[in-house]
Scaffold this motif. Structure first.
Motif, mmCIF file in Angstrom:
data_model
loop_
_atom_site.group_PDB
_atom_site.id
_atom_site.type_symbol
_atom_site.label_atom_id
_atom_site.label_comp_id
_atom_site.label_asym_id
_atom_site.label_seq_id
_atom_site.Cartn_x
_atom_site.Cartn_y
_atom_site.Cartn_z
ATOM 1 N N UNK A 131 -9.975 3.204 -0.451
ATOM 2 C CA UNK A 131 -10.464 2.236 0.535
ATOM 3 C C UNK A 131 -11.979 2.064 0.459
ATOM 4 N N UNK A 132 -12.424 0.872 0.825
ATOM 5 C CA UNK A 132 -13.863 0.607 0.866
ATOM 6 C C UNK A 132 -14.385 0.554 2.299
ATOM 7 N N UNK A 133 -13.478 0.616 3.268
ATOM 8 C CA UNK A 133 -13.900 0.585 4.669
ATOM 9 C C UNK A 133 -12.711 0.672 5.592
ATOM 10 N N UNK A 134 -12.998 0.807 6.878
ATOM 11 C CA UNK A 134 -11.963 0.880 7.908
ATOM 12 C C UNK A 134 -12.133 -0.301 8.859
ATOM 13 N N UNK A 135 -11.049 -1.020 9.137
ATOM 14 C CA UNK A 135 -11.090 -2.162 10.051
ATOM 15 C C UNK A 135 -10.679 -1.665 11.445
ATOM 16 N N UNK A 136 -11.640 -1.088 12.162
ATOM 17 C CA UNK A 136 -11.326 -0.515 13.479
ATOM 18 C C UNK A 136 -10.849 -1.582 14.465
ATOM 19 N N UNK A 137 -11.302 -2.825 14.281
ATOM 20 C CA UNK A 137 -10.937 -3.891 15.210
ATOM 21 C C UNK A 137 -9.462 -4.258 15.133
ATOM 22 N N UNK A 138 -8.757 -3.789 14.102
ATOM 23 C CA UNK A 138 -7.340 -4.124 13.966
ATOM 24 C C UNK A 138 -6.411 -3.070 14.584
ATOM 25 N N UNK A 139 -6.970 -1.963 14.988
ATOM 26 C CA UNK A 139 -6.141 -0.895 15.560
ATOM 27 C C UNK A 139 -5.630 -1.320 16.924
ATOM 28 N N UNK A 142 -7.206 -0.068 6.530
ATOM 29 C CA UNK A 142 -8.229 0.076 5.490
ATOM 30 C C UNK A 142 -8.425 -1.251 4.768
ATOM 31 N N UNK A 143 -9.645 -1.493 4.335
ATOM 32 C CA UNK A 143 -9.900 -2.650 3.478
ATOM 33 C C UNK A 143 -10.212 -2.150 2.070
ATOM 34 N N UNK A 144 -9.869 -2.975 1.092
ATOM 35 C CA UNK A 144 -10.005 -2.586 -0.306
ATOM 36 C C UNK A 144 -10.833 -3.597 -1.091
ATOM 37 N N UNK A 145 -11.718 -4.298 -0.414
ATOM 38 C CA UNK A 145 -12.542 -5.311 -1.080
ATOM 39 C C UNK A 145 -13.598 -4.640 -1.955
ATOM 40 N N UNK A 146 -13.634 -5.013 -3.216
ATOM 41 C CA UNK A 146 -14.662 -4.491 -4.130
ATOM 42 C C UNK A 146 -14.874 -5.509 -5.243
ATOM 43 N N UNK A 147 -16.046 -5.498 -5.816
ATOM 44 C CA UNK A 147 -16.331 -6.422 -6.913
ATOM 45 C C UNK A 147 -15.915 -5.793 -8.237
ATOM 46 N N UNK A 148 -16.002 -6.591 -9.287
ATOM 47 C CA UNK A 148 -15.532 -6.158 -10.604
ATOM 48 C C UNK A 148 -16.359 -5.019 -11.191
ATOM 49 N N UNK A 149 -17.583 -4.802 -10.668
ATOM 50 C CA UNK A 149 -18.442 -3.756 -11.215
ATOM 51 C C UNK A 149 -18.135 -2.376 -10.636
ATOM 52 N N UNK A 150 -17.253 -2.321 -9.633
ATOM 53 C CA UNK A 150 -16.940 -1.049 -8.986
ATOM 54 C C UNK A 150 -16.192 -0.134 -9.939
ATOM 55 N N UNK A 151 -16.532 1.159 -9.910
ATOM 56 C CA UNK A 151 -15.863 2.138 -10.773
ATOM 57 C C UNK A 151 -14.770 2.888 -10.027
ATOM 58 N N UNK A 152 -14.613 2.601 -8.732
ATOM 59 C CA UNK A 152 -13.600 3.287 -7.932
ATOM 60 C C UNK A 152 -12.214 2.757 -8.252
ATOM 61 N N UNK A 196 -2.094 -7.265 7.662
ATOM 62 C CA UNK A 196 -2.850 -7.432 6.422
ATOM 63 C C UNK A 196 -2.563 -6.274 5.479
ATOM 64 N N UNK A 197 -2.791 -6.511 4.202
ATOM 65 C CA UNK A 197 -2.693 -5.437 3.226
ATOM 66 C C UNK A 197 -3.692 -4.347 3.613
ATOM 67 N N UNK A 198 -3.229 -3.107 3.679
ATOM 68 C CA UNK A 198 -4.083 -2.011 4.102
ATOM 69 C C UNK A 198 -3.845 -1.574 5.528
ATOM 70 N N UNK A 199 -3.057 -2.351 6.281
ATOM 71 C CA UNK A 199 -2.672 -1.923 7.627
ATOM 72 C C UNK A 199 -1.643 -0.799 7.525
ATOM 73 N N UNK A 200 -1.811 0.206 8.351
ATOM 74 C CA UNK A 200 -0.820 1.273 8.484
ATOM 75 C C UNK A 200 -0.223 1.160 9.875
ATOM 76 N N UNK A 201 1.071 0.952 9.929
ATOM 77 C CA UNK A 201 1.722 0.672 11.199
ATOM 78 C C UNK A 201 2.623 1.823 11.635
ATOM 79 N N UNK A 202 2.909 1.848 12.930
ATOM 80 C CA UNK A 202 3.878 2.781 13.484
ATOM 81 C C UNK A 202 5.163 2.020 13.780
#
Length: 306
Positions: A294-302, A279-289, A97-103
């Motif tokens: 990143x908006x979170x970490x997907x630990x289950x994908x490691x 990392x996930x990058x999901x955010x709504x249009x009102x976000x100022x970031x 997925x977008x946001x995955x960092x691989x070795x």
């Protein structure tokens, strides 16, 4: 960009290493000679502060000796063992997925120098089903990641979103392998979407290697854009020796071998083996970031990859 970074890394390593050697064999002995001469002139009464000043390392030498071990370690690790990559697009969904960092295992397919990419040590060859990182044949400055579908000598056919593979006929082997349909079974739909259209998730059995793929049931095949191999029908390719045929798992959203041909062996960078952070990058249009925060970490994908 990756090639430029490798070149800069090599230059810094060589530069700092040469400064360290120059100091060890020439400059440091010269400083000791000056200290000994000054001590003789003062009958051993040279102040400690003056002694320290005479043997003090120049800024460039001190910096080079500090960074050389670190830079050399990073160069060896990145060039010959493992290198981290970020997944920038969805062409390998649902596997990556977008946001995955691989070795990426840099030594699995042999070792190359980090600048000219001359191969000086052979190891294993890519196998069908491997996820590989390679230099994009049309622009080697760009790194691509796809799955190996066809090995040298294989015939690959992709029609009506059905994949077929005919393995290479080895000399002296009879009968030759037949063109085989690659089986796939529906897993679910709706988990992923493209432009509002739910994608169909399938579990594909690539001759013993199982992995998930995505197709867009409403999108027709762009046959007019397929790479046309001389003497072959559209959607049909025979992999030349020393080359590989690759495809993305997100079959209707991947610019892969169907559109530009084959990956030369010398373009291979390494085998993707695992996700070390996601990392996930999901955010709504009102976000100022900013979008890159990143908006979170997907630990289950490691973990490892299929």
């Amino acid at each position: 960009m990756a090639a430029m970074f490798s070149l800069i890394l090599v230059l810094i390593t060589l530069g700092s290493g040469l400064v360290w050697l120059l100091d060890h064999f020439y400059l440091a002995p010269k400083r000791q000679e000056k200290l000994a001469f000054a001590s003789q002139q003062t009958s051993g009464d040279l102040p400690e502060e003056a002694q320290e000043k005479l043997v003090q390392e120049p800024w460039l030498v001190e910096t080079s000796k500090s960074i050389f071990p670190v830079i050399a370690f990073v160069l060896i690790l990145r060039s010959f063992l493992w290198e981290p990559f970020q997944i920038p697009s969805g062409s390998m969904m649902p596997t990556l997925l977008v946001g995955d960092f691989i070795l990426v295992n840099k030594h699995e397919y042999g070792l190359r120098d980090p600048v000219f990419r001359y191969k000086f040590w052979d190891n294993n060859e890519p196998q069908r089903g491997d996820i590989v990182v390679f230099k994009y044949p049309k622009d080697p400055r760009i790194d691509y990641i796809k799955r190996v579908i066809g090995l040298p000598g294989d015939k690959v056919v992709y029609r009506n979103k059905q994949l077929f593979v005919q393995q290479k006929c080895e000399a002296g082997v009879s009968p030759c392998p037949e063109l085989t349909a690659i089986n796939s079974a529906k897993v679910n739909s709706g988990e992923f979407s493209q432009n509002g259209t739910p994608l169909l998730r399938l579990k594909e059995d690539l001759m013993g290697i199982t992995h998930d793929t995505l197709i867009n049931p409403r999108r027709s095949e762009p046959l007019r854009y397929y790479y046309q191999q001389q003497g072959r029908r559209t959607g049909e390719w025979v992999v030349p020796e020393g080359h590989y045929f690759v495809m993305g798992d997100n079959r209707d959203n991947s610019t892969d071998g169907r559109f530009w041909g084959f990956v030369p062996e010398e373009n291979l960078v390494g085998q993707a083996t695992g996700i070390w952070i996601s990392f996930e990058f999901d955010r709504d249009s009102s976000s100022i970031l900013p979008g890159w925060v990143p908006t979170g970490v997907r630990f289950n994908r490691i973990g490892g990859l299929q």
